[in-house]
Design an enzyme around this catalytic site. Structure first.
Site, PDB file in Angstrom:
ATOM      1  N   GLU A  23      -4.945  50.156  -8.500  1.00 12.15           N
ATOM      2  CA  GLU A  23      -6.200  49.784  -9.164  1.00 12.15           C
ATOM      3  C   GLU A  23      -7.402  49.859  -8.233  1.00 12.15           C
ATOM      4  O   GLU A  23      -8.488  50.287  -8.651  1.00 12.15           O
ATOM      5  CB  GLU A  23      -6.079  48.377  -9.752  1.00 12.15           C
ATOM      6  CG  GLU A  23      -5.299  48.303 -11.048  1.00 12.15           C
ATOM      7  CD  GLU A  23      -3.789  48.367 -10.829  1.00 12.15           C
ATOM      8  OE1 GLU A  23      -3.049  48.484 -11.818  1.00 12.15           O
ATOM      9  OE2 GLU A  23      -3.365  48.290  -9.651  1.00 12.15           O
ATOM     10  N   HIS A  38       0.252  38.105 -16.870  1.00 12.22           N
ATOM     11  CA  HIS A  38      -0.224  39.029 -17.897  1.00 12.22           C
ATOM     12  C   HIS A  38      -1.048  38.313 -18.963  1.00 12.22           C
ATOM     13  O   HIS A  38      -1.304  38.873 -20.023  1.00 12.22           O
ATOM     14  CB  HIS A  38       0.948  39.758 -18.559  1.00 12.22           C
ATOM     15  CG  HIS A  38       1.616  40.764 -17.673  1.00 12.22           C
ATOM     16  ND1 HIS A  38       2.358  40.395 -16.575  1.00 12.22           N
ATOM     17  CD2 HIS A  38       1.651  42.112 -17.719  1.00 12.22           C
ATOM     18  CE1 HIS A  38       2.835  41.481 -15.987  1.00 12.22           C
ATOM     19  NE2 HIS A  38       2.402  42.530 -16.659  1.00 12.22           N
TER      20      HIS A  38
END
Length: 408
Positions: free
Chosen positions: A144, A213
């Protein structure tokens, strides 16, 4: 002047007749309140007509309609089949907006993990790689910080990248690039560079996705100078905000809730672009202003149906723009209802609700007849167990009880 509600089991200050269905929350009011202001309000008469009255102390709604089923047109109840346009799921609306902008402007490109031929983890980019090619829909390694930095660099050269995080929690790995580069380069370069980049992806509390998450990163990114933040909640505003974010000369973070992707509604056939800085009036009302966004919009509207049956008339606003706030729309509502309830899925400490509370207090304190109430998620990692997960997030029953206490 703000009241913060928590959702974990503990002693409650509410009366026994108004218990929460999910985890009662302690109530704490700080400071004193000046209720000496005189002004007129509108109340509901027993014959269902509206009439102005003078209240010398506080604005208390007259709950004379005890079995009402509706007092305002509820757009959520309208049949979607009767609306013009075409019907799309929310993730399809995002894709349609993205595809239209890629057709309109060859500088628009997409990058992220599995965004290419796989179509993205939630299929927002499905079919785009086949149509526009692998250079404009670029699959990246699982890194990322690298591909976010690459996207920011691409924006500096004149491209308009859409950077997708497979999950918004993963973008914490790119926090340096988003903060020190994406948000500040326009300033630190003396205006030589613009960063027309969009950072988007799924986030929020899902269905037993676990703590890592289930992140809500609005609170993390709101303090970064130079970045705008918006949150979509319907197929209509998802497409309109996507197109507006892509066309913006500023870096924009678009928050999408993982549980709203399969929400279906009709959107117009003709092109439209929404403002990145405007809130949406979801339901007009008179008694209390409820400010919310993203998934909590639907918890609020579920609670609103119960509140209407109890004789309350809540005004519901989807703030949509998380930075900056649309204080024009919010202020008009506060000056009308004189009471504010904020409902968010963000964390209690340092969240959007805390910033919104501060903004309202600074700008509209004299228009309030009661302390601002803020219902937020717990400052705990989101549990995997479904029942515990529910207890950490605001539920409709808590909203109903909060409004009843606020309007007393």
């Amino acid at each position: 002047m703000a009241t913060l509600f928590q959702g974990l089991p503990s002693s409650t200050a509410f009366s026994s007749s108004n218990k929460f269905n999910h985890a009662p929350a302690p109530t704490s009011f700080s400071g004193t309140w000046n209720n000496e202001r005189k002004s007129s309000i509108v109340t509901v008469r027993s014959d269902a007509r509206w009439s102005p009255v003078l209240n010398s102390a506080t604005h208390k709604p007259q709950r004379l309609i005890t079995n009402a089923v509706a007092t305002k047109a509820d757009s959520s109840l309208a049949s979607t089949s009767s609306k013009p346009g075409h019907e799309l799921l929310l993730f399809e609306a995002l894709r349609e907006g993205l595809e239209e902008e890629m057709e309109r402007d060859p500088c628009v490109c997409v990058m992220g993990e599995d965004v290419g031929h796989y179509g993205g983890s939630y299929k927002v980019t499905k079919g785009l790689a086949t149509k526009f090619g692998d250079l404009r829909v670029l699959d990246t390694p699982i890194a990322e910080n690298s591909f976010t930095g690459m996207g920011i660099g691409a924006a500096m050269t004149g491209l308009r990248p859409i950077i997708e995080g497979m999950n918004m929690g993963f973008l914490l790995l790119a926090f340096n690039q988003i903060s020190n580069n994406c948000g500040m380069l326009h300033y630190t370069s003396g205006g030589q560079f613009k960063i027309p980049a969009v950072i988007r992806g799924p986030g929020g509390v899902g269905r037993q996705l676990g703590a890592e998450h289930s992140q809500r990163l609005e609170s993390y990114f709101q303090s970064i100078p130079g970045i705008q933040m918006v949150a979509c909640s319907t197929p209509y505003n998802a497409k309109g905000l996507m197109k507006a974010a892509i066309r913006s000369e500023n870096p924009v973070i678009l928050f999408e809730h993982v549980l709203l992707y399969n929400l279906k509604d009709r959107i117009p056939d003709e092109e439209y672009v929404l403002s990145l800085e405007e809130a949406e009036m979801v339901r007009p009302g008179e008694h209390v202003t409820i400010l919310t966004y993203s998934r909590m919009r639907y918890h609020v509207m579920q609670a609103a149906k119960t509140l209407v049956n109890k004789g309350y008339d809540p005004e519901v606003i989807d703030i949509r723009s998380l930075k900056p706030f649309d204080l024009h729309t919010i202020g008009k509502s506060v000056k009308k209802t004189h009471r504010v309830l904020i409902v968010e899925e963000c964390m209690r400490t340092g969240g959007i609700g805390a910033s919104l509370t501060a903004a309202i207090t600074e700008n509209f304190n004299d228009d309030l007849d009661a302390p601002i109430v803020c219902l937020s998620s717990q400052d705990v990692p989101t549990p995997y167990a479904g029942t515990l997960e529910e207890w950490t997030v605001v539920q409709p029953a808590q909203i109903v009880t909060a409004v009843e206490q606020l309007c007393q």
